[in-house]
Design a protein around this motif. Structure first.
Motif, PDB file in Angstrom:
ATOM      1  N   LEU B 144      41.571  28.656  20.432  1.00 14.68           N
ATOM      2  CA  LEU B 144      41.252  30.027  19.866  1.00 14.68           C
ATOM      3  C   LEU B 144      39.655  30.228  20.850  1.00 14.68           C
ATOM      4  O   LEU B 144      39.685  31.290  20.779  1.00 14.68           O
ATOM      5  N   ALA B 145      38.872  29.557  21.136  1.00 15.20           N
ATOM      6  CA  ALA B 145      37.275  29.827  20.742  1.00 15.20           C
ATOM      7  C   ALA B 145      37.955  29.864  23.149  1.00 15.20           C
ATOM      8  O   ALA B 145      37.361  30.755  23.493  1.00 15.20           O
ATOM      9  N   ASP B 146      38.286  29.143  23.349  1.00 14.47           N
ATOM     10  CA  ASP B 146      38.484  29.661  25.045  1.00 14.47           C
ATOM     11  C   ASP B 146      39.432  31.069  24.808  1.00 14.47           C
ATOM     12  O   ASP B 146      38.844  31.832  25.925  1.00 14.47           O
ATOM     13  N   GLU B 147      40.506  31.393  23.670  1.00  9.84           N
ATOM     14  CA  GLU B 147      41.030  32.281  24.486  1.00  9.84           C
ATOM     15  C   GLU B 147      40.385  33.749  23.667  1.00  9.84           C
ATOM     16  O   GLU B 147      39.497  34.628  25.028  1.00  9.84           O
ATOM     17  N   ALA B 148      39.284  33.718  23.316  1.00  8.58           N
ATOM     18  CA  ALA B 148      38.435  34.475  22.881  1.00  8.58           C
ATOM     19  C   ALA B 148      37.522  34.415  24.041  1.00  8.58           C
ATOM     20  O   ALA B 148      37.420  35.678  24.294  1.00  8.58           O
ATOM     21  N   ALA B 149      37.609  33.960  24.672  1.00  6.64           N
ATOM     22  CA  ALA B 149      35.810  33.523  25.461  1.00  6.64           C
ATOM     23  C   ALA B 149      37.125  34.528  26.776  1.00  6.64           C
ATOM     24  O   ALA B 149      36.455  35.396  27.522  1.00  6.64           O
ATOM     25  N   ALA B 150      38.270  33.967  27.116  1.00  4.46           N
ATOM     26  CA  ALA B 150      39.070  34.589  28.059  1.00  4.46           C
ATOM     27  C   ALA B 150      39.177  35.941  27.565  1.00  4.46           C
ATOM     28  O   ALA B 150      39.139  36.960  28.486  1.00  4.46           O
ATOM     29  N   LEU B 151      39.568  36.184  26.819  1.00  6.54           N
ATOM     30  CA  LEU B 151      39.589  37.784  26.294  1.00  6.54           C
ATOM     31  C   LEU B 151      38.776  38.753  26.279  1.00  6.54           C
ATOM     32  O   LEU B 151      38.128  39.908  27.187  1.00  6.54           O
TER      33      LEU B 151
END
Ligand SMILES: C[S@@+](CC[C@H](N)C(=O)[O-])C[C@H]1O[C@@H](n2cnc3c(N)ncnc32)[C@H](O)[C@@H]1O
Lengths: 211, 286
Positions: B144-151
Motif C-alpha cells: 500500500l505504501a508503495d502504491e501511495a508513492a507511485a500515485l
C-alpha cells in the motif's frame, strides 16, 4: 551539393555547422541566427529527405496538406517556406504545441482530425493542394496516402515518410516498404525513394505524384 | 462552382464574430474538397482570399484551442481520483502499520510503528509458521505504501499538465488536493478566493456558521510554506494572499492555459512583505 531545396529553405552556418534553415519563430528549442532557425533532420523526416537531396517539387507559395503534424516540429518549417498549410493531427496533447507554433504563423491552420477520414476535413481543406506531406507513423500508412489523394493537384507531390515498425514490428523493414509501395501504386507514381537511415531508423522517404 | 454539392465550413458561419465556426469545423463533412477560398469570396464570406485565410486561421486556431482545453480538462477527473486514492492508500498504510506494530510487539521486542518497520518485517527470511500471518500483513502495508508513492509520482507528473500555474504556485500535490476538494478544475476556477482559503476546513467552517467556533483562517493551504512559514499572528493575511493568487492561477489554467510565471513572483513579494511585518513588529513591540 545540387540544391533541390524549396525557395525559403537555405543552408546556413550555425556555429560552424552547415544546416538547413527556414525563417520563422523558433518552436522546439532549435538554434537560431537572426530570423533563421535551424531545421533538425534528426527530428524531422521531411528535414531528412531534404538533407538527402530528395526533390519535393515546391515552387514557392505552395499550398500544403500536412498529415500527422504532432507538436509542429516539421510543419512549422513547412509553413515558414510554403503558402497556406493545413496541419492535421488527431492527438490533442501534442496539438497544444502545434497551436503555439500556429500563433506566429498566419497561414498555418491546425485541424484536430483523423487523417484516415478525410471527409471530416474536406469541408475545410481546399482542393488541388501542391503537396501532401505525411508522417503519421501508424498502421495503414499507404491507406492514409490513398485516402488523401483527393486533395492533391494532378501535378502535385506526395512526400511520405513510412515508418516500418508502425506497420509490423516483427517484419523486415524492406518487406514492409515493398508492400507500402505496391499499395501506393494504385493512385501514385513513385518518383523517388530513399531510406532515411542516417537520421531515422527503419524509415523510408518517398516522393510520388498522382496517377 | 456554386453547384458543388458539398458545403464549405464557412457556409453558416458569421464572418465577423466567427460564431458557430468551431462546430462547423468539427462537425462538418464533405466527401470532396473544393476551392473553398474562391467559393468563400464568391459567397461574400471574405473580400478576398487573403482575408479568407485570415478568418480560417482565426477559426481553426480557436476551434483547436477549445477542443484541446476541453479534453485536457477531462484529465482533471483522473487527477481527482488519483489524489484521493493516494490519500486513501497512505492513510490505510499508516493505520495498518499501527495495527501491525501492536501485534508485532507480542513477538518482537524491537517492534516499531511505521512503514519502515513493516518493510523490515516483510523482508525477513525464515519466518516461523506462527508468524506467517503477521509477516504477510507487513507485506500488504508495504504494498500500500508503495502504491501511495507511485500515485504521488503520477500526481506530480500530471498536475503540471492539467493546471500548470496552480501547480507552480501550490506545488503539484497541494494543487491536486485543491482541485479534488473543489470537485474539479472548473469548479475551483469558479470559487472566490475566500472559499479557496478555507477549502478542506469545512468542518471548522460549519461549526463557525453555527456559532460554535471562530471562523477558520485557512484550510489545507495551511501546508504551504507561505502560511506555515509565517508567524501565527500574520497567518491570516498570508493565507488570504496565497488564496488570492491560487484562485487566479486556477482561473488562468481553466480559461486560457497560458503560463503566468509573474504570479509566483507577485506571491513571493506579498508574502515577504507580510513576514517583514512580524520581524519589524517584533522589534518595536518588545
Ligand atoms: C511521428 S509523429 C509526427 C512528427 C511530425 N510529423 C514532425 O516531424 O514534427 C506521428 C504523429 O501522427 C499522429 N497520427 C497518427 N495517426 C494519425 C491519424 N490517423 N490522423 C492524424 N494524426 C495521426 C500521431 O498522433 C503523431 O503525433
Amino acid at each position: 551539393m545540387s540544391d533541390n531545396l524549396p525557395a525559403g529553405v537555405e543552408r546556413r552556418d550555425f556555429d560552424g555547422v552547415d544546416r538547413l534553415a527556414t525563417r520563422g519563430e523558433p518552436v522546439y528549442g532549435e538554434p537560431t541566427d537572426g530570423e533563421w532557425r535551424a531545421w533538425d533532420p534528426t527530428r524531422s523526416k521531411l528535414g531528412a529527405m531534404f538533407e538527402l537531396g530528395m526533390e519535393g517539387g515546391f515552387d514557392g507559395g505552395d499550398t500544403v496538406l500536412y498529415l500527422g503534424a504532432a507538436s509542429g516540429t516539421t510543419v512549422s518549417h513547412v509553413a515558414d517556406f510554403a503558402g497556406p498549410t493545413y496541419a492535421v493531427e488527431f492527438a490533442p496533447r501534442p496539438a497544444r504545441d502545434l497551436l503555439s507554433a500556429a500563433e506566429s504563423r498566419p497561414r498555418l491552420f491546425p485541424l484536430l482530425a483523423d487523417a484516415r477520414t478525410p471527409e471530416t476535413y474536406a469541408h475545410v481543406v481546399e482542393s488541388d493542394v501542391d503537396a501532401i506531406v505525411q508522417d503519421v507513423a501508424t498502421r495503414g500508412q499507404a491507406r492514409v496516402a490513398l485516402e488523401n489523394r483527393r486533395f492533391l493537384a494532378d501535378d502535385g507531390r506526395l512526400l511520405l515518410a513510412v515508418k516500418a515498425r508502425s506497420e509490423d514490428v516483427t517484419r523486415d523493414p524492406a518487406d514492409v516498404f515493398a508492400d507500402v509501395e505496391a499499395e501506393l501504386e494504385a493512385a501514385y507514381e513513385i518518383l523517388e525513394r530513399r531510406r532515411l537511415e542516417e537520421y531515422h531508423t527503419d524509415h523510408l522517404g518517398i516522393v510520388a505524384r498522382p496517377r | 462552382m456554386s453547384e458543388n454539392p458539398d458545403r464549405g465550413w464557412f457556409d453558416d458561419v458569421d464572418p465577423d464574430g466567427l460564431e458557430g465556426a468551431r462546430e462547423a469545423i468539427e462537425e462538418g463533412r464533405a466527401d470532396a474538397p473544393a476551392d473553398w477560398p474562391a467559393l468563400a469570396v464568391e459567397a461574400g464570406f471574405a473580400v478576398d482570399e487573403d482575408a479568407y485565410y485570415d478568418r480560417l486561421h482565426e477559426a481553426t486556431t480557436m476551434a483547436a484551442r477549445e477542443t484541446i482545453r476541453e479534453r485536457e480538462a477531462a484529465d482533471d477527473r483522473q487527477l481527482v481520483h488519483a489524489v484521493r486514492a493516494m490519500d486513501d492508500c497512505e492513510r490505510t498504510a499508516n493505520e495498518l502499520a499501527e495495527r501491525l506494530a501492536e501485534w508485532a510487539g507480542t513477538v518482537d521486542p524491537d517492534a516499531r510503528t511505521g512503514v519502515d518497520y513493516a518493510r523490515e518485517l516483510a523482508s525477513r527470511a525464515d519466518v516461523p509458521p506462527e508468524e506467517r500471518r503477521l509477516v504477510s500483513l507487513a507485506d500488504r502495508v508495504v504494498g500500500l505504501a508503495d502504491e501511495a508513492a507511485a500515485l504521488r509520482a503520477f500526481v506530480e507528473e500530471r498536475t503540471p499538465v492539467v493546471a500548470p500555474n496552480l501547480a507552480a504556485l501550490a506545488g503539484p500535490v497541494l494543487a491536486a488536493r485543491l482541485i479534488s476538494l473543489a470537485g474539479g478544475l472548473e469548479s475551483l476556477a469558479k470559487k472566490p478566493s475566500g472559499t479557496v482559503q478555507v477549502l478542506g476546513a469545512e468542518d471548522a467552517l460549519f461549526a463557525h456558521l453555527h456559532g460554535r467556533a471562530p471562523s477558520p483562517k485557512h484550510g489545507i493551504i495551511y501546508v504551504h510554506d507561505a502560511v506555515r512559514g509565517t508567524h501565527p499572528e500574520n497567518r491570516g493575511s498570508a493565507a488570504r494572499a496565497l488564496a488570492g493568487k491560487l484562485a487566479i492561477a486556477a482561473r488562468v489554467d481553466h480559461y486560457s492555459g497560458e503560463l503566468k510565471p509573474e504570479l509566483e513572483a507577485e506571491l513571493d513579494d506579498r508574502i515577504a512583505t507580510i513576514q517583514a511585518r512580524t520581524d519589524s513588529g517584533g522589534d518595536t513591540d518588545e
